[in-house]
Design a protein around this motif. Sequence first.
Motif, PDB file in Angstrom:
ATOM      1  N   ALA A 186       0.831  -1.210   0.000  1.00 40.18           N
ATOM      2  CA  ALA A 186       0.000   0.000   0.000  1.00 40.18           C
ATOM      3  C   ALA A 186       0.863   1.256   0.000  1.00 40.18           C
ATOM      4  CB  ALA A 186      -0.931  -0.010   1.211  1.00 40.18           C
ATOM      5  N   ALA A 187       1.912   1.262   0.818  1.00 38.33           N
ATOM      6  CA  ALA A 187       2.783   2.437   0.884  1.00 38.33           C
ATOM      7  C   ALA A 187       3.471   2.688  -0.449  1.00 38.33           C
ATOM      8  CB  ALA A 187       3.822   2.247   1.987  1.00 38.33           C
ATOM      9  N   ALA A 188       3.817   1.620  -1.159  1.00 38.97           N
ATOM     10  CA  ALA A 188       4.479   1.771  -2.458  1.00 38.97           C
ATOM     11  C   ALA A 188       3.558   2.387  -3.499  1.00 38.97           C
ATOM     12  CB  ALA A 188       4.990   0.417  -2.944  1.00 38.97           C
ATOM     13  N   CYS A 189       2.245   2.289  -3.285  1.00 39.38           N
ATOM     14  CA  CYS A 189       1.276   2.817  -4.250  1.00 39.38           C
ATOM     15  C   CYS A 189       0.849   4.246  -3.962  1.00 39.38           C
ATOM     16  CB  CYS A 189      -0.008   1.960  -4.232  1.00 39.38           C
ATOM     17  SG  CYS A 189       0.217   0.253  -4.676  1.00 39.38           S
ATOM     18  N   GLY A 190       0.958   4.690  -2.726  1.00 31.97           N
ATOM     19  CA  GLY A 190       0.280   5.903  -2.287  1.00 31.97           C
ATOM     20  C   GLY A 190       1.031   7.197  -2.499  1.00 31.97           C
ATOM     21  N   SER A 191       0.698   8.188  -1.678  1.00 27.63           N
ATOM     22  CA  SER A 191       1.256   9.531  -1.865  1.00 27.63           C
ATOM     23  C   SER A 191       2.744   9.593  -1.560  1.00 27.63           C
ATOM     24  CB  SER A 191       0.505  10.533  -0.980  1.00 27.63           C
ATOM     25  OG  SER A 191       0.668  10.221   0.396  1.00 27.63           O
ATOM     26  N   HIS A 192       3.258   8.622  -0.812  1.00 24.50           N
ATOM     27  CA  HIS A 192       4.701   8.543  -0.574  1.00 24.50           C
ATOM     28  C   HIS A 192       5.342   7.492  -1.480  1.00 24.50           C
ATOM     29  CE1 HIS A 192       4.457  11.260   2.792  1.00 24.50           C
ATOM     30  NE2 HIS A 192       3.475  10.546   3.307  1.00 24.50           N
ATOM     31  N   GLY A 193       4.593   7.037  -2.476  1.00 25.58           N
ATOM     32  CA  GLY A 193       5.084   6.061  -3.432  1.00 25.58           C
ATOM     33  C   GLY A 193       4.770   6.505  -4.847  1.00 25.58           C
ATOM     34  N   MET A 194       4.161   5.596  -5.628  1.00 25.28           N
ATOM     35  CA  MET A 194       3.945   5.871  -7.051  1.00 25.28           C
ATOM     36  C   MET A 194       3.051   7.075  -7.295  1.00 25.28           C
ATOM     37  SD  MET A 194       3.589   2.231  -9.003  1.00 25.28           S
ATOM     38  CE  MET A 194       1.950   2.003  -8.337  1.00 25.28           C
ATOM     39  N   ALA A 195       1.944   7.183  -6.565  1.00 24.66           N
ATOM     40  CA  ALA A 195       1.028   8.302  -6.804  1.00 24.66           C
ATOM     41  C   ALA A 195       1.715   9.635  -6.500  1.00 24.66           C
ATOM     42  CB  ALA A 195      -0.238   8.148  -5.969  1.00 24.66           C
ATOM     43  N   GLY A 196       2.479   9.667  -5.418  1.00 25.65           N
ATOM     44  CA  GLY A 196       3.214  10.883  -5.097  1.00 25.65           C
ATOM     45  C   GLY A 196       4.261  11.209  -6.145  1.00 25.65           C
ATOM     46  N   GLY A 197       4.948  10.181  -6.635  1.00 25.56           N
ATOM     47  CA  GLY A 197       5.937  10.409  -7.682  1.00 25.56           C
ATOM     48  C   GLY A 197       5.310  10.923  -8.961  1.00 25.56           C
ATOM     49  N   GLN A 198       4.142  10.383  -9.303  1.00 26.39           N
ATOM     50  CA  GLN A 198       3.444  10.859 -10.504  1.00 26.39           C
ATOM     51  C   GLN A 198       3.004  12.311 -10.336  1.00 26.39           C
ATOM     52  OE1 GLN A 198       3.271   9.492 -13.337  1.00 26.39           O
ATOM     53  NE2 GLN A 198       1.640  10.524 -14.443  1.00 26.39           N
ATOM     54  N   ALA A 199       2.564  12.675  -9.125  1.00 23.14           N
ATOM     55  CA  ALA A 199       2.179  14.069  -8.864  1.00 23.14           C
ATOM     56  C   ALA A 199       3.376  14.997  -9.033  1.00 23.14           C
ATOM     57  CB  ALA A 199       1.591  14.191  -7.455  1.00 23.14           C
TER      58      ALA A 199
END
Length: 304
Positions: free
Chosen positions: A154-167
């Motif tokens: 979950a952490a790898a997907c979220g705002s400190h992971g992929m979603a954050g990187g995409q932002a």
Amino acid sequence: MRPHETLRSASGSALTAYSERADAALARLLPHEEQSPQELHRAMRYAVLGGGKRLRPILVYSTGSALGGTLDALDASASAVEIIHAYSLVHDDLPAMDDDALRRGRPTCHVAFGEAMAILAGDALQALAFEVLAADPALRDDPGTHVEMLRILAAACGSHGMAGGQALDLNAVGRYLGADELERMHVHKTGALIRASVRLGALAAGCRDAALLAALDRYGHCVGLAFQIRDDIIDVEGDSATLGKTAGKDAANAKPTYPAILGMPASHAKLSELTQAAIAALLPFGARVGELVALAHYVAERES
């Protein structure tokens, strides 16, 4: 070129076998096309089963095998990280994101199935990944580790992971980024799921040694960043037929990349430095991590 050819030539038969095992597990776990809603299930299978390097599940299998885990005990983690990766590609390719029409040598999911269905396919794939990992029978007797593995994914997907990187990536278009800012973006966008793949493989194999897990995190960090630098390099040096996606798109969209910021010679030097650092991180494991060493070299040398 078939999906596994570059991996076979670079890393040997064991890693190719892992890739093929991941393909079989994914085909088994994805909903059948005949099941309702058929169009959604077709889009999900299209997104996941249309080729790819399978680097993330191979990292799970290679790490877990080096630590004594059985392949059966690693299947759920390997499948879950690849399903997450596929979902991220579907959403990254959307018109509101990278607006790409080509992925793995064929039309992207939203081109093939329409934008709305592609969004739903990505949503459903993300949910499926957690369903697969949550249902892992190999972890039934270790609920604490099981929950921790779900947290890691979950952490790898979220705002400190992929979603954050995409932002961060979206906000960086047309702007100058320093090398530190660029690294922070890619440590999230690309590196988070690669690090998670290594950690999940270790935990699924029963590794609880803090020092060994820290060494594997260092390896995953270096490989994840090296993967992105190599991506940036081949976006400049490669062609669409070889890449299976549109070449030169980063420069055309004024996206910050390592070659654009550091220059090509320094980018190659940084890639070599990270590869050696990844291999050095594996020294505590001795000879049992040969597959992980081969993967570090493959990431640095791949052509697509």
